[in-house]
Write an enzyme that holds these catalytic residues in place. Structure first.
Site, PDB file in Angstrom:
ATOM      1  N   LYS A  77       0.769  -1.102  -0.093  1.00 41.93           N
ATOM      2  CA  LYS A  77       0.118  -0.002   0.023  1.00 41.93           C
ATOM      3  C   LYS A  77       0.998   1.260   0.104  1.00 41.93           C
ATOM      4  O   LYS A  77       1.858   1.329   0.577  1.00 41.93           O
ATOM      5  CB  LYS A  77      -0.848  -0.041   1.189  1.00 41.93           C
ATOM      6  CG  LYS A  77      -1.930   1.346   1.278  1.00 41.93           C
ATOM      7  CD  LYS A  77      -2.676   0.986   2.515  1.00 41.93           C
ATOM      8  CE  LYS A  77      -3.950   1.746   2.776  1.00 41.93           C
ATOM      9  NZ  LYS A  77      -4.738   1.890   3.817  1.00 41.93           N
ATOM     10  N   SER A 152      -9.559   1.700   2.979  1.00 39.24           N
ATOM     11  CA  SER A 152      -8.841   2.470   1.935  1.00 39.24           C
ATOM     12  C   SER A 152      -7.967   1.622   1.126  1.00 39.24           C
ATOM     13  O   SER A 152      -7.474   2.261   0.136  1.00 39.24           O
ATOM     14  CB  SER A 152      -7.904   3.693   2.753  1.00 39.24           C
ATOM     15  OG  SER A 152      -7.087   3.003   3.771  1.00 39.24           O
ATOM     16  N   SER A 176      -9.281  -0.465   6.986  1.00 41.04           N
ATOM     17  CA  SER A 176      -8.759  -0.506   5.723  1.00 41.04           C
ATOM     18  C   SER A 176      -8.158  -1.562   5.232  1.00 41.04           C
ATOM     19  O   SER A 176      -7.943  -1.642   3.915  1.00 41.04           O
ATOM     20  CB  SER A 176      -7.791   0.722   5.504  1.00 41.04           C
ATOM     21  OG  SER A 176      -8.216   2.068   5.351  1.00 41.04           O
TER      22      SER A 176
HETATM   23  N1  GLN Z   1     -12.765   4.071   6.615  1.00 38.67           N
HETATM   24  C1  GLN Z   1     -11.765   4.568   7.501  1.00 38.67           C
HETATM   25  C2  GLN Z   1     -11.315   5.887   7.427  1.00 38.67           C
HETATM   26  O1  GLN Z   1     -11.777   6.518   6.437  1.00 38.67           O
HETATM   27  C3  GLN Z   1     -10.599   3.714   7.259  1.00 38.67           C
HETATM   28  C4  GLN Z   1      -9.395   3.884   7.601  1.00 38.67           C
HETATM   29  C5  GLN Z   1      -8.179   3.265   7.635  1.00 38.67           C
HETATM   30  O2  GLN Z   1      -8.325   2.068   8.346  1.00 38.67           O
HETATM   31  N2  GLN Z   1      -6.934   3.532   7.071  1.00 38.67           N
HETATM   32  O3  GLN Z   1     -11.158   6.529   8.358  1.00 38.67           O
END
Ligand code: GLN
Length: 475
Positions: A77, A152, A176
């Site tokens: 990532k 994400s 995420s």
């Molecule tokens: N949906 C979560 C957010 O927008 C996911 C974030 C993450 O785990 N990096 O904060």
């Protein structure tokens, strides 16, 4: 079967018995990455690096010096720093950032001789649940290209689901890793906070961020955890506890284990009926494994989302303050230095990142700190205690990973609260710092994957993986 469709365990056998080489395996991955560029899983493809690393891996294999991951192609990532390889966090403000150092987890993986094929697309700096907040375009779901990949870590999940890489390493602050894994039909694991080093992960919310694997099977997840887990002197929040032999102990019987089903989760308003049915069937089938199903109640977890979004935004506003846009990406002129910073940050961050910075700055400001940040931290402690209490009566807790399968592009981008609510099942474990695994549970009538989430007590990764493995293997 194409080489790139293998799991880590299968590829290991093939490489060690010389059925194929790492050069061939890596080429199969790279070819497929280019074939499916339309899915937009990668921000940067590292084909030159990969080809060199594959040759080195083949030499190690010939000399019988291979480890579990030698010669296996993987993706990372883009919020995770890779030495000498562009790492943008999917934001234009870091468009040409090439880190001079490497995240500890990636260092461990590459030391074993795994082959880096590229950096995956994600919501910028990890902010989002659909990959629509990437400044390099959204990632499409391989099961239905009109749907989001989840976020994400959408690019990481798609790279594994579509066989562009054999595994991926991603970050999970509040879902995420797990939610895109569920949307794309692969396994994704968020270990306990502190189990893996965070060194070299671009911080979103430092008290919640963890790094973990996305793979095709729970067995692969266990193999990866064995390599990446453990204390790191460069991250003082990483725990000194010994790392169990996750993969060796996977086959331990789960008979007699107590499985908690939180009624608040299954009764949630807005949960998709097909998803509920698939998860209920999976839960019932756990009885065939000799597990005992127990209904439990976790009333405080309804506060997990509000707590999560206050804590994340607050820590975000502090962490992202360091990004000044002077060296590594878009830089916009201005009438003064402050003006250059402001204009560049305005253009270099997407809307969602700016929204979080503003919410967080407000929540931390004088007079509001007690009402928001401190209060959120107190409720966070209560949520953690509620989980601790629940785990005195059950061994693991099962929930859906997401209340619905992958949704259409654009359907939640104008409704921020609806987007935040997609995290309803993934944020509680994040807030509590406990391990959570998402595994494929089935597919809807229209062919979209649904994920089952397995939660365990803090540092009980081994148990969570054993349960996941048994369910995956049996059904
Ligand atoms: N949906 C979560 C957010 O927008 C996911 C974030 C993450 O785990 N990096 O904060």
């Amino acid at each position: 079967m194409n080489l790139n469709e293998l799991t880590i365990a299968e590829a290991r056998k093939g490489l060690d018995t010389k059925k194929f080489s790492s050069v061939e395996l890596t080429q199969a991955s790279l070819d497929h990455i280019y074939e499916r560029k339309d899915l937009n899983a990668f921000v940067t493809i590292t084909d030159e690096v990969a080809k060199v690393e594959a040759k080195i891996a083949d030499k190690r294999i010939t000399k019988k010096e291979s480890g579990a991951l030698t010669g296996i192609p993987f993706s990372v990532k883009d919020v995770i720093c890779t030495i000498d390889v562009r790492s943008t966090a999917s934001a234009k403000i870091l468009d040409n950032y090439i880190p001079p150092y490497e995240a500890t987890v990636i260092k461990k993986i590459r030391k074993q001789g795994a082959v880096l094929v590229g950096k995956t697309n994600c919501d910028a700096f990890g902010h989002g649940a659909s990959n629509e907040n990437s400044m390099y375009g959204p990632v499409k779901n391989p099961y239905d290209e009109t749907k989001v990949s989840g976020g994400s870590s959408g690019g990481s999940a798609v790279s594994v689901a579509d066989h562009q890489a054999i595994f991926s390493i991603a970050e999970d602050t509040g879902g995420s890793i797990r939610q895109p894994s569920a949307f794309c039909g692969v396994a994704g694991f968020r270990p306990s906070y502190g189990r893996n080093s965070r060194y070299g992960i671009m911080p979103m919310a430092s008290s919640l961020d963890v790094v973990g694997p996305i793979a095709k099977t729970v067995e692969d997840i266990a193999l990866l955890m064995e390599v990446i887990a453990g204390h790191d002197t460069k991250d003082s929040t990483s725990v000194p506890d010994a790392v169990p032999q996750y993969s060796k102990n996977l086959n331990t019987s789960v008979k007699g284990m107590k499985v908690g089903i939180p009624k608040e989760y299954m009764e949630l308003e807005g949960i998709d009926e097909e998803t509920r049915k698939i998860i209920e069937e999976k839960i019932q089938s756990c009885k065939e494994l000799g597990m005992e199903i127990i209904e439990i109640s976790l009333p405080l977890t309804k506060y997990a989302i509000p707590v999560y979004y206050i804590v994340v935004s607050s820590e975000d506003s502090s962490n992202l303050g360091r990004i000044d846009a002077i060296r590594y990406g878009v830089q916009v002129d201005g009438t003064s230095l402050i003006n250059v910073y402001a204009n560049s940050r305005e253009q270099g961050f997407p809307e969602e990142v700016k929204r979080r910075i503003m919410i967080g700055t407000y929540a931390l400001s004088d007079g509001y700190y007690d009402a928001y940040y401190r209060k959120a931290q107190k409720v966070r402690t209560l949520i953690r205690q509620e989980f601790d209490e629940a785990f005195t009566g059950v061994d693991v807790i099962l929930t859906p990973t997401s209340p619905f399968p992958a949704f259409n592009f654009g359907t939640k981008t104008d409704d921020i609260l609806a987007m935040y609510l997609t995290d309803v099942f993934v944020s509680p474990a994040a807030v509590a710092g406990i391990p959570a695994l998402s595994i494929p549970a089935g597919k809807t009538q229209s062919g979209l994957p649904v994920g089952l989430q397995i939660l365990g007590p803090r540092l009980a990764e081994e148990r969570v993986l054993q349960v996941g493995y048994s369910i995956e293997k049996t059904f």
